[in-house]
Design a protein around this motif. Structure first.
Motif, short mmCIF file in Angstrom:
data_model
loop_
_atom_site.label_atom_id
_atom_site.label_comp_id
_atom_site.label_asym_id
_atom_site.label_seq_id
_atom_site.Cartn_x
_atom_site.Cartn_y
_atom_site.Cartn_z
N PRO A 4 0.82 -1.21 0.00
CA PRO A 4 0.00 0.00 0.00
C PRO A 4 0.86 1.27 0.00
CG PRO A 4 0.06 -0.95 2.21
CD PRO A 4 0.79 -1.89 1.30
N TYR A 5 0.37 2.29 -0.67
CA TYR A 5 1.09 3.55 -0.78
C TYR A 5 0.31 4.66 -0.10
CZ TYR A 5 3.86 7.31 -2.80
OH TYR A 5 4.67 8.40 -2.97
N PHE A 6 0.91 5.28 0.91
CA PHE A 6 0.26 6.35 1.67
C PHE A 6 0.72 7.70 1.12
CE2 PHE A 6 0.25 2.73 4.46
CZ PHE A 6 -0.95 2.84 5.15
N ASP A 56 -14.28 12.08 7.43
CA ASP A 56 -14.41 10.63 7.44
C ASP A 56 -13.59 9.99 6.32
OD1 ASP A 56 -16.21 10.85 9.51
OD2 ASP A 56 -17.98 10.81 8.18
N VAL A 57 -13.25 8.73 6.53
CA VAL A 57 -12.50 7.97 5.53
C VAL A 57 -13.50 7.24 4.62
CG1 VAL A 57 -10.75 6.18 5.18
CG2 VAL A 57 -10.59 7.71 7.17
N HIS A 58 -13.35 7.43 3.30
CA HIS A 58 -14.26 6.85 2.32
C HIS A 58 -13.50 5.97 1.34
CE1 HIS A 58 -17.48 9.58 3.56
NE2 HIS A 58 -16.62 10.59 3.48
N LYS A 59 -14.25 5.09 0.69
CA LYS A 59 -13.68 4.31 -0.41
C LYS A 59 -13.37 5.24 -1.57
CE LYS A 59 -16.21 0.13 0.81
NZ LYS A 59 -17.28 -0.82 0.46
N MET A 60 -12.37 4.87 -2.35
CA MET A 60 -12.06 5.68 -3.53
C MET A 60 -11.54 4.82 -4.68
SD MET A 60 -8.58 5.85 -4.03
CE MET A 60 -6.98 5.88 -3.20
N VAL A 61 -11.63 5.38 -5.89
CA VAL A 61 -10.88 4.85 -7.03
C VAL A 61 -9.95 5.96 -7.50
CG1 VAL A 61 -12.51 3.10 -7.86
CG2 VAL A 61 -12.77 5.45 -8.62
N GLU A 92 -7.97 21.90 0.01
CA GLU A 92 -7.90 21.09 1.23
C GLU A 92 -6.87 19.96 1.07
OE1 GLU A 92 -10.66 20.77 3.96
OE2 GLU A 92 -12.37 21.59 2.85
N ILE A 93 -6.52 19.37 2.22
CA ILE A 93 -5.55 18.29 2.19
C ILE A 93 -6.27 16.96 2.02
CG2 ILE A 93 -3.75 17.07 3.49
CD1 ILE A 93 -2.93 19.88 2.55
N LEU A 94 -5.90 16.25 0.99
CA LEU A 94 -6.46 14.93 0.72
C LEU A 94 -5.43 13.88 1.15
CD1 LEU A 94 -8.60 13.07 -0.69
CD2 LEU A 94 -7.32 13.46 -2.81
N SER A 95 -5.88 12.94 1.99
CA SER A 95 -5.01 11.83 2.41
C SER A 95 -5.54 10.55 1.79
CB SER A 95 -5.02 11.68 3.93
OG SER A 95 -4.60 12.87 4.55
N ARG A 135 -10.13 -3.60 4.52
CA ARG A 135 -10.94 -2.76 5.40
C ARG A 135 -10.12 -2.23 6.58
NH1 ARG A 135 -15.86 -1.08 6.50
NH2 ARG A 135 -16.61 -1.79 4.48
N LYS A 136 -9.17 -3.04 7.04
CA LYS A 136 -8.42 -2.62 8.22
C LYS A 136 -7.58 -1.36 7.98
CE LYS A 136 -4.17 -5.41 8.21
NZ LYS A 136 -4.11 -6.22 6.97
N LEU A 137 -7.21 -1.11 6.74
CA LEU A 137 -6.41 0.10 6.45
C LEU A 137 -7.22 1.38 6.62
CD1 LEU A 137 -4.37 -1.32 3.49
CD2 LEU A 137 -3.35 -0.09 5.40
N LYS A 138 -8.54 1.24 6.60
CA LYS A 138 -9.40 2.40 6.82
C LYS A 138 -9.14 3.02 8.20
CE LYS A 138 -14.18 3.87 6.93
NZ LYS A 138 -15.60 3.51 6.87
N ASP A 139 -8.79 2.16 9.15
CA ASP A 139 -8.58 2.63 10.53
C ASP A 139 -7.12 2.93 10.82
OD1 ASP A 139 -11.34 2.24 11.08
OD2 ASP A 139 -10.95 0.08 11.24
N ASP A 140 -6.31 2.98 9.78
CA ASP A 140 -4.88 3.24 9.98
C ASP A 140 -4.66 4.60 10.63
OD1 ASP A 140 -2.15 1.95 8.72
OD2 ASP A 140 -2.00 4.13 9.00
N LYS A 141 -3.65 4.67 11.47
CA LYS A 141 -3.38 5.92 12.19
C LYS A 141 -2.99 7.05 11.24
CE LYS A 141 1.39 4.66 13.54
NZ LYS A 141 1.54 3.75 12.40
N PHE A 142 -2.59 6.71 10.03
CA PHE A 142 -2.28 7.72 9.00
C PHE A 142 -3.44 8.70 8.81
CE2 PHE A 142 -2.53 8.90 4.42
CZ PHE A 142 -1.35 9.61 4.30
#
Ligand code: ADP
Ligand code: MG
Length: 147
Positions: A4-6, A56-61, A92-95, A135-142
């Motif tokens: 995965p790439y953050f 909030d963290v959302h799904k993306m393409v 805005e900042i997109l993560s 799914r677990k990456l959604k809760d990443d501290k990043f």
């Protein structure tokens, strides 16, 4: 290989290819962010998670492609967040975390073909991101923005 790439950066104006008119707005990263990407990352369509500001963290393409603005010598990175926003969020900042690859870039014979391919990409992204290991990456501290 790079996944995965953050990545995190400002949302800038794109080249107005009319993504929004297609119902598929894509938030463009600044040139500076794009240049920080691994240069050998494949162009094409990816899926992952995204968050605007400390929202909030959302799904993306995401699409990594050649930037027509720079005669296709530079890449562009554009994120379509699978969520309906009330307002635009330029500046805005997109993560994001890019998790997996869906397909390579293609040329489509018609707008209808393009739109239906993107709809399929979105469905594939949703399915993939429901898998526990994704799914677990959604809760990443990043995604919990540091000050
Ligand atoms: P541009 O060519 O400036 O990138 P787009 O038509 O691709 O224009 O629209 C992108 C803009 O739409 C984003 O920068 C953002 O401010 C807004 N936007 C609204 N909803 C979304 C969404 N779900 N995903 C991505 N961007 C969105
Ligand atoms: Mg765009």
């Amino acid at each position: 290989r790079h996944l995965p790439y953050f990545c995190r950066g400002e949302v800038v104006k794109g080249f107005g290819r009319g993504s929004k008119e297609l119902g598929i707005p894509t938030a463009n990263f600044s040139e500076q962010v794009v240049e920080s990407f691994p240069s050998d990352i494949s162009t094409g369509i990816y899926y992952g998670w995204a968050c605007v500001g400390n929202g909030d963290v959302h799904k993306m393409v995401l699409s990594i492609g050649w930037n027509p603005f720079y005669k296709n010598i530079k890449k562009s990175v554009e994120t379509h967040i699978i969520h309906t926003f009330k307002d635009d969020f330029y500046g805005e900042i997109l993560s994001i975390v890019i998790i997996g690859y869906i397909r390579s870039e293609k040329n489509f014979s018609s707008l209808e073909a393009l739109i239906s391919a993107i709809q399929e990409d979105i469905e594939e992204a949703k399915r993939q991101l429901d898998l526990p290991e994704h799914r677990k990456l959604k809760d990443d501290k990043f995604f919990h923005l540091p000050e």
